[in-house]
Write a protein that holds these residues in place. Structure first.
Motif, PDB file in Angstrom:
ATOM      1  N   PHE A 205      16.137  27.739  19.987  1.00  0.00           N
ATOM      2  CA  PHE A 205      17.179  28.581  19.362  1.00  0.00           C
ATOM      3  C   PHE A 205      18.003  27.998  18.151  1.00  0.00           C
ATOM      4  O   PHE A 205      18.523  27.124  18.344  1.00  0.00           O
ATOM      5  N   LEU A 206      17.543  28.349  16.997  1.00  0.00           N
ATOM      6  CA  LEU A 206      17.916  27.742  15.768  1.00  0.00           C
ATOM      7  C   LEU A 206      19.523  27.576  15.720  1.00  0.00           C
ATOM      8  O   LEU A 206      19.834  26.641  15.082  1.00  0.00           O
ATOM      9  N   ILE A 207      20.365  28.359  16.190  1.00  0.00           N
ATOM     10  CA  ILE A 207      21.761  28.403  15.925  1.00  0.00           C
ATOM     11  C   ILE A 207      22.284  27.124  16.507  1.00  0.00           C
ATOM     12  O   ILE A 207      23.163  27.061  16.166  1.00  0.00           O
ATOM     13  N   TYR A 208      21.521  26.292  17.523  1.00  0.00           N
ATOM     14  CA  TYR A 208      22.017  25.523  18.302  1.00  0.00           C
ATOM     15  C   TYR A 208      22.073  24.287  17.218  1.00  0.00           C
ATOM     16  O   TYR A 208      22.776  23.291  17.622  1.00  0.00           O
ATOM     17  N   TRP A 209      21.246  24.102  16.134  1.00  0.00           N
ATOM     18  CA  TRP A 209      20.906  22.779  15.500  1.00  0.00           C
ATOM     19  C   TRP A 209      21.167  22.895  14.032  1.00  0.00           C
ATOM     20  O   TRP A 209      20.984  22.202  13.473  1.00  0.00           O
ATOM     21  N   LEU A 210      21.817  24.054  13.841  1.00  0.00           N
ATOM     22  CA  LEU A 210      21.856  24.356  12.190  1.00  0.00           C
ATOM     23  C   LEU A 210      22.770  23.113  11.445  1.00  0.00           C
ATOM     24  O   LEU A 210      22.461  22.694  10.399  1.00  0.00           O
ATOM     25  N   VAL A 211      23.834  22.692  12.112  1.00  0.00           N
ATOM     26  CA  VAL A 211      24.721  21.888  11.447  1.00  0.00           C
ATOM     27  C   VAL A 211      23.796  20.548  11.243  1.00  0.00           C
ATOM     28  O   VAL A 211      24.571  19.666  10.276  1.00  0.00           O
ATOM     29  N   TYR A 212      23.022  20.048  11.899  1.00  0.00           N
ATOM     30  CA  TYR A 212      22.285  18.758  11.978  1.00  0.00           C
ATOM     31  C   TYR A 212      21.332  18.751  10.627  1.00  0.00           C
ATOM     32  O   TYR A 212      21.210  17.883  10.004  1.00  0.00           O
ATOM     33  N   GLY A 213      20.707  19.818  10.485  1.00  0.00           N
ATOM     34  CA  GLY A 213      20.130  20.006   9.319  1.00  0.00           C
ATOM     35  C   GLY A 213      20.813  20.026   7.896  1.00  0.00           C
ATOM     36  O   GLY A 213      20.630  19.160   6.882  1.00  0.00           O
ATOM     37  N   VAL A 214      22.110  20.702   8.011  1.00  0.00           N
ATOM     38  CA  VAL A 214      22.976  20.424   6.857  1.00  0.00           C
ATOM     39  C   VAL A 214      23.625  19.302   6.612  1.00  0.00           C
ATOM     40  O   VAL A 214      23.691  18.784   5.726  1.00  0.00           O
ATOM     41  N   LEU A 215      23.801  18.470   7.849  1.00  0.00           N
ATOM     42  CA  LEU A 215      24.376  17.205   7.742  1.00  0.00           C
ATOM     43  C   LEU A 215      23.336  16.202   6.977  1.00  0.00           C
ATOM     44  O   LEU A 215      23.853  15.078   6.457  1.00  0.00           O
ATOM     45  N   GLY A 216      22.072  16.478   7.673  1.00  0.00           N
ATOM     46  CA  GLY A 216      21.007  15.321   6.945  1.00  0.00           C
ATOM     47  C   GLY A 216      20.992  15.672   5.499  1.00  0.00           C
ATOM     48  O   GLY A 216      20.871  14.318   4.945  1.00  0.00           O
ATOM     49  N   ILE A 217      21.149  16.648   5.030  1.00  0.00           N
ATOM     50  CA  ILE A 217      20.826  16.925   3.680  1.00  0.00           C
ATOM     51  C   ILE A 217      22.252  16.279   2.661  1.00  0.00           C
ATOM     52  O   ILE A 217      22.107  15.474   1.834  1.00  0.00           O
ATOM     53  N   TYR A 218      23.070  16.678   3.419  1.00  0.00           N
ATOM     54  CA  TYR A 218      24.575  16.141   2.838  1.00  0.00           C
ATOM     55  C   TYR A 218      24.805  14.570   2.746  1.00  0.00           C
ATOM     56  O   TYR A 218      24.912  13.965   1.787  1.00  0.00           O
ATOM     57  N   LEU A 219      24.200  14.004   3.885  1.00  0.00           N
ATOM     58  CA  LEU A 219      24.397  12.538   4.110  1.00  0.00           C
ATOM     59  C   LEU A 219      23.656  11.889   3.021  1.00  0.00           C
ATOM     60  O   LEU A 219      23.782  10.893   2.306  1.00  0.00           O
ATOM     61  N   TRP A 220      22.139  12.321   2.782  1.00  0.00           N
ATOM     62  CA  TRP A 220      21.355  11.904   1.762  1.00  0.00           C
ATOM     63  C   TRP A 220      22.007  12.005   0.519  1.00  0.00           C
ATOM     64  O   TRP A 220      21.740  11.275  -0.297  1.00  0.00           O
ATOM     65  N   GLN A 221      22.517  13.095   0.121  1.00  0.00           N
ATOM     66  CA  GLN A 221      23.019  13.520  -1.229  1.00  0.00           C
ATOM     67  C   GLN A 221      24.094  12.357  -1.528  1.00  0.00           C
ATOM     68  O   GLN A 221      24.354  12.297  -2.738  1.00  0.00           O
ATOM     69  N   HIS A 222      24.854  12.034  -0.585  1.00  0.00           N
ATOM     70  CA  HIS A 222      25.878  11.125  -0.814  1.00  0.00           C
ATOM     71  C   HIS A 222      25.744   9.657  -0.165  1.00  0.00           C
ATOM     72  O   HIS A 222      26.610   8.880   0.196  1.00  0.00           O
ATOM     73  N   TRP A 223      24.426   9.483   0.011  1.00  0.00           N
ATOM     74  CA  TRP A 223      23.988   8.236   0.758  1.00  0.00           C
ATOM     75  C   TRP A 223      24.692   6.771   0.199  1.00  0.00           C
ATOM     76  O   TRP A 223      25.297   5.820   0.791  1.00  0.00           O
ATOM     77  N   SER A 224      24.653   6.645  -1.322  1.00  0.00           N
ATOM     78  CA  SER A 224      25.112   5.428  -1.682  1.00  0.00           C
ATOM     79  C   SER A 224      26.799   5.180  -1.330  1.00  0.00           C
ATOM     80  O   SER A 224      27.177   4.235  -1.151  1.00  0.00           O
ATOM     81  N   LYS A 225      27.401   6.538  -1.618  1.00  0.00           N
ATOM     82  CA  LYS A 225      28.705   6.406  -1.265  1.00  0.00           C
ATOM     83  C   LYS A 225      28.913   6.014   0.071  1.00  0.00           C
ATOM     84  O   LYS A 225      30.084   5.362   0.462  1.00  0.00           O
ATOM     85  N   LEU A 226      28.292   6.478   1.023  1.00  0.00           N
ATOM     86  CA  LEU A 226      28.218   6.366   2.467  1.00  0.00           C
ATOM     87  C   LEU A 226      27.948   5.077   2.858  1.00  0.00           C
ATOM     88  O   LEU A 226      28.829   4.450   3.614  1.00  0.00           O
ATOM     89  N   VAL A 227      26.938   4.438   2.143  1.00  0.00           N
ATOM     90  CA  VAL A 227      26.859   2.869   2.532  1.00  0.00           C
ATOM     91  C   VAL A 227      27.973   2.032   2.077  1.00  0.00           C
ATOM     92  O   VAL A 227      28.380   1.115   2.581  1.00  0.00           O
ATOM     93  N   GLU A 228      28.353   2.463   0.806  1.00  0.00           N
ATOM     94  CA  GLU A 228      29.404   1.599   0.188  1.00  0.00           C
ATOM     95  C   GLU A 228      30.907   1.593   1.130  1.00  0.00           C
ATOM     96  O   GLU A 228      31.550   0.660   1.509  1.00  0.00           O
ATOM     97  N   ARG A 229      31.125   3.059   1.479  1.00  0.00           N
ATOM     98  CA  ARG A 229      32.194   3.115   2.523  1.00  0.00           C
ATOM     99  C   ARG A 229      31.935   2.391   3.683  1.00  0.00           C
ATOM    100  O   ARG A 229      33.087   1.850   4.293  1.00  0.00           O
ATOM    101  N   SER A 230      30.895   2.446   4.403  1.00  0.00           N
ATOM    102  CA  SER A 230      30.459   1.712   5.573  1.00  0.00           C
ATOM    103  C   SER A 230      30.792   0.410   5.323  1.00  0.00           C
ATOM    104  O   SER A 230      31.221  -0.505   6.566  1.00  0.00           O
ATOM    105  N   ARG A 231      30.433  -0.334   4.434  1.00  0.00           N
ATOM    106  CA  ARG A 231      30.775  -1.902   4.054  1.00  0.00           C
ATOM    107  C   ARG A 231      31.981  -2.283   4.147  1.00  0.00           C
ATOM    108  O   ARG A 231      32.364  -3.162   4.663  1.00  0.00           O
ATOM    109  N   ARG A 232      33.041  -1.277   3.597  1.00  0.00           N
ATOM    110  CA  ARG A 232      34.418  -1.587   3.616  1.00  0.00           C
ATOM    111  C   ARG A 232      35.114  -1.539   5.288  1.00  0.00           C
ATOM    112  O   ARG A 232      36.368  -1.630   5.225  1.00  0.00           O
TER     113      ARG A 232
END
Length: 372
Positions: A205-232
């Protein structure tokens, strides 16, 4: 088998050379998640044989429940990355290519599972078609069905999911859906018809998994910032985040188990803490580099990640075969908590190594498309 012999003995040479286009942190998360998935399929005796230990087993394995949300997020993150690399192509062409790629392993493993179950003579063809439709034809089959549903939706809406407000809306919506599931389970007698319908549809059922699709897109769009923040972020702080996540999932899973009376499927991964912890897990892992780990360890991670698709499918099919045999052999037996933990540990090891070896074999005979 130690880590060095594993990496040198079964790791193909072409897998040892690490592509600069790959992100090692994703391989690490994928390998850890696949190992966790296998653990949930590793008990090959009927539930009645360890009924008294069900609660402890469920709570003890609760921290591994992040595995499927993380796998979905990785899939959609790479999906978004692939779309960016296909810039200039029409959306329908990208979708066609992705669906075609996914259809090959789906058709193979679903067909194999149907054939195996038909060969036993205990399953009718209509029942098997229903099992295909609700993703229970083998353990984990629902994963493919969710991907097929999510891809068109994400291609249509992906541009909106680059922004925090859109992501926040989906997180809030997913939270409301999970809270409604809690409410329905807590009042199962009042909502028996609705509960039966949800159980009939199952995990796809699609409604159980919507958030993870959106998170995947968002994380990649902000990946360089995520990596830099993770380093700190200091390692001690990351460990504290993960430790708090483990404690919270133990609490939530115990509540979930209680209100559902232990009859949890198909809501196994409908946990609020997974919505919170999935991006935190990516934040903690984003800055991890291959050279930070010993070579045998990184080679093993790459090996498991490379064959994650094959391990996922083979373990899902093999576990049902082992359970069928074990249910006959152990019929009428009762196992203590210590005994069932030992059975699970042995089953986990056997199932993982079998799935890995068969994946490598299938790759070597030219069937890499169904295992990688």
């Amino acid at each position: 088998m130690n880590q060095k012999s594993l990496s040198q003995g079964v790791l193909p040479k072409k897998a040892i050379s690490y592509s600069v286009d790959r992100l090692f942190c994703l391989d690490l998360l994928k390998a850890a998640s696949i190992l966790s998935v296998v653990s949930f399929h590793a008990i090959f005796v009927p539930r009645s044989a360890y009924q008294d230990s069900l609660f402890f087993l469920d709570i003890a394995s609760a921290p591994l429940r992040f595995c499927v949300p993380v796998l979905f997020t990785i899939s959609f993150l790479l999906f978004e990355r692939g779309i960016e690399h296909s810039a200039g192509q029409p959306d329908w062409q990208i979708l066609k290519k992705r669906i075609s790629r996914l259809a090959i392993p789906t058709l193979f493993w679903f067909s194999l599972a149907v054939i195996l179950k038909l060969s036993t003579g205990r399953n009718s063809f209509p029942d098997l078609l229903l099992a295909v439709a609700n993703g229970t034809i083998f353990q984990g089959a629902y994963y493919f069905l969710v991907l097929f549903q999510m891809m068109p939706l994400l291609i249509l809406c992906r541009r909106r999911f680059k922004y925090r407000k859109a992501v926040g809306f989906i997180i809030a919506l997913q939270t409301i859906i999970f809270l409604l599931i809690y409410f329905i389970l807590a009042r199962a007698n009042q909502f028996s018809a609705l509960l039966s319908s949800l159980e009939g549809v199952g995990r796809p059922f699609l409604i159980y998994w919507l958030v993870y699709g959106v998170l995947g897109i968002y994380l990649w769009q902000h990946w360089s910032k995520l990596v830099e923040r993770s380093r700190r972020i200091p390692i001690s702080v990351k460990l504290a985040f993960l430790g708090v996540g483990v404690l919270l999932v133990l609490v939530e899973r115990s509540i979930f188990f209680t209100i559902s009376n232990g009859d949890i499927p198909p809501f196994d991964y409908n946990l609020l803490i997974c919505i919170l912890m999935t991006p935190i897990i990516f934040l903690c892992a984003a800055s991890i580099k291959q050279e930070q780990l010993p070579e045998p360890v990184s080679n093993c991670i790459m090996l498991v990640s490379r064959y994650s698709l094959g391990i996922f499918c083979i373990n899902g099919i093999a576990s049902e075969i082992f359970l069928s045999v074990g249910s006959r052999v152990a019929s009428g037996f009762t196992f203590s908590l210590a005994e069932i933990l030992l059975i699970k540990l042995i089953g986990w090891t056997v199932l993982f190594l079998l799935s890995l070896r068969l994946s490598i074999l299938l790759d070597r005979i030219g069937l890499g498309a169904i295992v990688r």
